[in-house]
Design an enzyme around this catalytic site. Structure first.
Site, mmCIF file in Angstrom:
data_model
loop_
_atom_site.group_PDB
_atom_site.id
_atom_site.type_symbol
_atom_site.label_atom_id
_atom_site.label_comp_id
_atom_site.label_asym_id
_atom_site.label_seq_id
_atom_site.Cartn_x
_atom_site.Cartn_y
_atom_site.Cartn_z
ATOM 1 N N ALA A 286 29.694 7.496 7.640
ATOM 2 C CA ALA A 286 29.277 6.596 6.565
ATOM 3 C C ALA A 286 28.601 5.354 7.119
ATOM 4 C CB ALA A 286 30.484 6.204 5.739
ATOM 5 N N GLU A 290 21.585 5.558 9.981
ATOM 6 C CA GLU A 290 20.483 6.367 10.507
ATOM 7 C C GLU A 290 19.207 6.245 9.667
ATOM 8 O OE1 GLU A 290 23.452 7.604 9.730
ATOM 9 O OE2 GLU A 290 23.073 8.468 7.779
ATOM 10 N N ASP A 332 -12.793 -20.589 12.899
ATOM 11 C CA ASP A 332 -14.134 -21.139 13.060
ATOM 12 C C ASP A 332 -14.616 -21.559 11.682
ATOM 13 O OD1 ASP A 332 -14.550 -18.674 12.029
ATOM 14 O OD2 ASP A 332 -15.596 -17.867 13.762
ATOM 15 N N ASP A 618 -16.115 -14.117 16.302
ATOM 16 C CA ASP A 618 -17.056 -13.060 15.917
ATOM 17 C C ASP A 618 -17.998 -12.620 17.022
ATOM 18 O OD1 ASP A 618 -18.440 -15.409 15.871
ATOM 19 O OD2 ASP A 618 -18.684 -15.478 13.700
ATOM 20 N N ASP A 622 -16.071 -14.190 22.340
ATOM 21 C CA ASP A 622 -14.782 -14.527 21.735
ATOM 22 C C ASP A 622 -13.701 -13.509 22.090
ATOM 23 O OD1 ASP A 622 -15.700 -16.793 20.469
ATOM 24 O OD2 ASP A 622 -16.341 -15.716 18.680
ATOM 25 N N GLU A 687 34.181 -0.357 1.380
ATOM 26 C CA GLU A 687 34.519 0.970 1.905
ATOM 27 C C GLU A 687 35.598 0.896 2.978
ATOM 28 O OE1 GLU A 687 30.170 3.013 1.149
ATOM 29 O OE2 GLU A 687 30.857 2.720 3.206
ATOM 30 N N THR A 717 23.761 7.535 -3.898
ATOM 31 C CA THR A 717 23.444 6.529 -4.917
ATOM 32 C C THR A 717 22.606 5.369 -4.368
ATOM 33 O OG1 THR A 717 25.478 5.353 -4.502
ATOM 34 C CG2 THR A 717 25.547 7.038 -6.198
#
Ligand SMILES: Nc1ncnc2c1ncn2[C@@H]1O[C@H](COP(=O)(O)OP(=O)(O)OP(=O)(O)O)[C@@H](O)[C@H]1O
Length: 900
Positions: A286, A290, A332, A618, A622, A687, A717
């Protein structure tokens, strides 16, 4: 399609006319129809990827990863200890989980692969004799490529004219660019070193050339290398690594708890050994998380898709979370903060301001306009926006030069060099030969010795002229205008056409200056304001004039009166320590007249201080800074292929506001991951605490929850609501808090306190209340037997059903509580996450089946509860959510108090 259709080129270095003949093409390129036909014969120009074993292997992987192996071990132990039902249930869990994870990971992979469409490379080619832009995958042998600085070489090609510097590092590992030109014939040595050939996968760092394609796709040298190397695995993001670590930690705790339960159950509570064994295994199964990792992968992939739709294409899943912690954006100006729609608004020559709405009335203005048009590579509606604006302005001034005429006039060109901020050409003008130059005013002025008189002659440049010129340019720049000085000179009679730019760009005659307006993008001011509230620093790094940069930055809200502005030159004089101090002392800074090296230094300095840095760029130069920044941002429209390749994120609209939206999306994904972790962790308490009670009471209190019921909750659920939390809309206040620190853990103590302490313990108390109420009202007293056959057995079954349903009810409250980390539920609207409502509907339906359908009742050990019992459950969600709501309320108050 027959082999006969294929054109062959055995030796790409044979004489050019033979190359054209063998490839059945011409200097003007192929016709569009022939290109389409060849595309069918040769297939697309792309590298076919060998998949790493296909989906079968991936699915198998889901059954064999370490956590799955742990579960297999548990299944075998359960079966061996005599509980075949539990063993089978665990196998079912493994199978369901594997399928679930497999589907999620596939979806994530598809989301990333779909991005290839946005990143499709384009190439300029001649088709039907005209220049067109086609997708690189549509290139075929025989196509004539037009290459320039910043372009990626899309196929193997033989140079026809011109010359380029190429970066061969992808193929040869050589980091220095090599010069390749049509006239460098060289038939000896290895093919990759041939000086008249270009190869796919390399890129042009300077120059301009034409080349004819002789190999595409897997037939290229790159294709050959790719065929040898296997596909590289997907890189794991820091978030995934962190979560994996946590998953293992929890798995270890689960195993520890299981092992500890064994003696407690058997010796203290007096359970038969086989039963204790089964419970131990159940507890372990439980609590092994995973399903956590694939859910996170999917959340990141969903983030990637959302970003792409918003105009930001990221290349790695991990970029989404890095974006979320961005602390500094270095941007820029041209095209990012502004629209890159230039219009010449002012111009000046020695005769004074130029009237730009009518043909030139004096020779000086005609000369200025002619130089603007000749030293230019654009036409009236395509090309570099700065140059387009100049073409338009020179047209209005009555000087119309068509690109064809310009090409005829041109003897030599020295490209615009962003580091020098200068461009020049040598052109014929009637029987004269002239240099035409344009560039940043300071650079042009420093190379000028004379000035053009109104009559179109030249005289020596005086100190007064210089002062006047500087005064004029400062006035323009202070209005946020971009400046270009124009100059030129006539070549002397015996003077050869200069081969080096230093020889061309000297002793210039200053013609004048042109100022253009590039309006800020309207969305930028809002985005800047969002950065300010989100604690993100903004630094403007531009090649433009300091005053221009400051004025534009002021217009969009980045700069104030006292914002510090530094030029590239000033920065060069700073030591590393001084730069660090400067960056620490100022939140907002402007670096003007900067070079790509400046960007690199700034990125380094900011990162050294622990900032997560996003940096735009650009140009070819750069690329190093884009790689160095945490998030290199390239422009999809105006950027070069080289910049796009070096970047992590490509903006399809070149817009600064999109970066900020992407940061917000990154924060949202990270937040959502935390939300579903809170939800998944919260159920541990209701639990585990019942088991502890059972153990501590020495078995006098019967087990409140069966192992299969736990599995029904954790793996039935809860699955859909958890997924739905991964899709939460952005929480209000998401952009009102400072950025997350680099490396900050996704799971922290506060979050665990909330999940386990507040939500978990509250749920445990409520759930146990329901359990005891059912037991006691059914006539049970401490120590009374409840096993199969005992008088109270049915009461106990009902009571465990109540625990099961109680946890389901509490988790509904937890789901609503987990939707926000700080804001109230009202602020986001209780029904704004539709998926969650569906998830909860599924949760309720699943729980109803488990307690009402007889075969399931048998498997899970449940019974239909009575109406009174159901009534008890009704307030559970409200209590759990309500307490958390109060806690968040108090948190908000504390924050507000701390802020004042
Ligand atoms: N095509 C060109 N030819 C000559 N000079 C140019 C050209 N384009 C720009 N310049 C000059 O170089 C300066 C810097 O331009 P550059 O394009 O490098 O920076 P920018 O685009 O304004 O800056 P950024 O995009 O980094 O904000 C301009 O202010 C202008 O004076």
């Amino acid at each position: 399609m027959t082999v006969r259709d294929e054109v062959e080129l055995e030796n790409p270095q044979e004489p050019l006319d033979r190359v054209f003949r063998d490839l059945r093409t011409r200097r003007e390129g192929l016709t569009a129809r022939e290109a389409a036909r060849r595309l069918l014969v040769y297939g697309p120009n792309e590298l076919t990827r060998r998949r790493g074993g296909g989906w079968g292997r991936e699915l198998l992987g889901q059954f064999t990863h370490p956590l799955a192996l742990l579960l297999w071990l548990a299944a075998v132990l359960a079966a061996v200890s005599g509980s075949l039902a539990l063993g089978l249930a665990i196998v079912a869990v493994i199978v369901l989980n594997a399928i679930f994870a497999f589907v999620q990971e596939r979806q994530a992979e598809r989301a990333v692969e779909a991005l290839a469409v946005y990143l499709a490379a384009k190439s300029k080619v001649l088709r039907d004799g005209t220049r067109v832009l086609v997708e690189a995958r549509e290139l075929v042998p025989g196509d004539v490529l037009l290459l320039e600085e910043g372009d990626r070489v899309p196929a193997d090609a033989r140079l026809i004219s011109g010359g380029v510097e190429v970066d061969l590092s992808t193929l040869t590992g050589e980091s220095m660019p090599a010069y390749r030109a049509a006239d460098l014939l060289d038939g000896t040595g290895p093919l990759l070193q041939a000086r008249d050939l270009l190869f796919s996968g390399t890129s042009c760092t300077a120059g301009e050339a034409r080349a004819v394609v002789f190999a595409t796709g897997m037939h290229t040298e790159l294709g050959r290398i790719a065929a040898l190397s296997q596909r590289v695995g997907r890189e794991e993001s820091p978030l995934e690594r962190q979560v994996k670590r946590v998953a293992w930690l929890i798995a270890a705790v689960a195993v520890g708890a299981g092992v500890a339960f064994l003696p407690i159950g058997a010796l203290v509570a007096g359970l038969p050994l086989a039963d204790a064994f089964n419970f131990a295994i159940g507890l372990l199964v439980a609590n092994v998380p995973e399903g956590l990792l694939p859910t996170i992968t999917l959340a990141l992939a969903v983030g990637v898709r959302v970003l792409a739709r918003g105009g930001a294409v990221v290349k790695r899943l991990s970029a989404v979370e890095t974006l979320g912690s961005t602390a500094v954006i270095c941007t820029d100006k041209t095209g990012t903060l502004t629209q890159n729609r230039m219009r010449v608004t002012d111009a000046w020559t020695c005769a004074g301001p130029v009237a730009l709405d009518q043909p030139a009335a004096i020779p000086a203005v005609t000369r200025l306009a002619a130089a603007m048009a000749e030293c230019n590579n654009a036409d009236l509606d395509s090309g570099d926006p700065t140059e387009v604006a100049l073409m338009r302005a020179s047209g209005t001034l009555g000087v119309v030069v068509t690109p064809r005429e310009r090409e005829r006039h041109r003897l030599r060109q020295f490209h615009f060099d962003p580091a020098l901020r200068l461009m020049s050409t040598v052109d014929t003008e009637g029987d004269r030969r002239v240099v035409n130059a344009k560039g940043g005013p300071e650079v042009v002025l420093s190379r000028a010795t004379r000035i053009l008189t109104p009559e179109g002659r030249s005289r020596a440049l005086t100190e007064q002229d210089r002062a006047d010129f500087i005064g004029i340019t400062r006035g323009y720049a202070a209005r946020g205008l971009r400046l270009l000085a124009i100059a030129g000179r006539e070549l002397g009679d015996g003077e050869p056409v200069p081969a080096r730019r230093e020889d061309a760009e000297r002793d210039l005659v200053l013609y004048g200056v042109v100022a253009m307006f590039d309006p800020p993008r309207p969305e930028v001011a809002g985005a800047v304001a969002r950065c300010h509230t989100a604690g993100i620093r903004l630094i403007v790094v531009t090649g433009d004039h300091p005053l221009t940069a400051t004025e534009i930055a002021r217009q969009v809200g980045i700069a104030r009166e006292d914002t510090t502005v530094l030029t590239g030159e000033q920065l060069e004089k700073l030591s590393e320590a001084e730069l660090d101090r400067l960056l620490r002392a100022h939140r907002e800074l402007i670096f003007a007249r900067s070079s790509p090296e400046v960007k690199l230094r700034i990125a380094d300095a900011l990162r050294a201080e622990g900032n997560v840095v996003a940096m735009t760029g650009d140009g070819v130069n750069d690329a190093p800074a884009l790689r160095r920044a945490d998030i290199g941002v390239a422009m999809g429209v105006a950027g070069t292929d080289v910049a796009r390749e070096a970047s992590t994120m490509v903006l399809t609209d070149d817009n600064f506001a999109t970066i900020v939206t992407a940061v917000q999306a990154g924060r949202q994904v990270f937040d959502n991951v935390r939300k579903f972790i809170v939800y998944i962790f919260a159920h541990a308490m209701p639990e585990v605490i019942p088991f502890l009670l059972f153990a501590i009471s020495g078995g006098k209190i019967p087990l409140p929850l069966t192992v299969l019921q736990i599995l029904a909750i954790d793996l039935g659920t809860e699955t859909l609501p958890a997924l739905a939390l991964g899709r939460e809309p952005a929480e209000p206040g998401l952009m009102d808090r400072p950025p997350r620190r680099r490396g900050e853990n996704v799971i922290d103590a506060g979050m665990l306190g909330r999940a386990w302490g507040l939500l978990g313990v509250t749920s445990a108390v409520l759930v146990l209340g329901g359990f005891f109420f059912t037991l006691l009202s059914g006539g049970w007293r401490l120590g009374a037997p409840v096993e199969d056959g005992a008088a109270l057995h049915h009461v106990w079954v009902q009571a465990t059903t109540m625990t099961f349903l109680g946890i389901v009810a509490c988790q509904i409250g937890t789901a609503f509580a987990s939707r926000t980390q700080l804001a109230s539920l009202r602020a986001i609207g209780p029904f704004s996450n539709r998926l969650l409502l569906w998830g909860i509907a599924f949760e309720l339906a699943f729980a109803a089946l488990v307690v009402t359908v007889p075969p399931l009742q048998y498997v899970f050990g449940t019974a239909v509860p009575s109406w009174q019992q159901l009534l008890i459950l009704l307030p559970f969600p409200v209590v759990v959510w309500g307490l958390d709501e109060l806690w968040r309320w108090s948190l908000r108050h504390r924050h507000a108090r701390a802020a004042t």
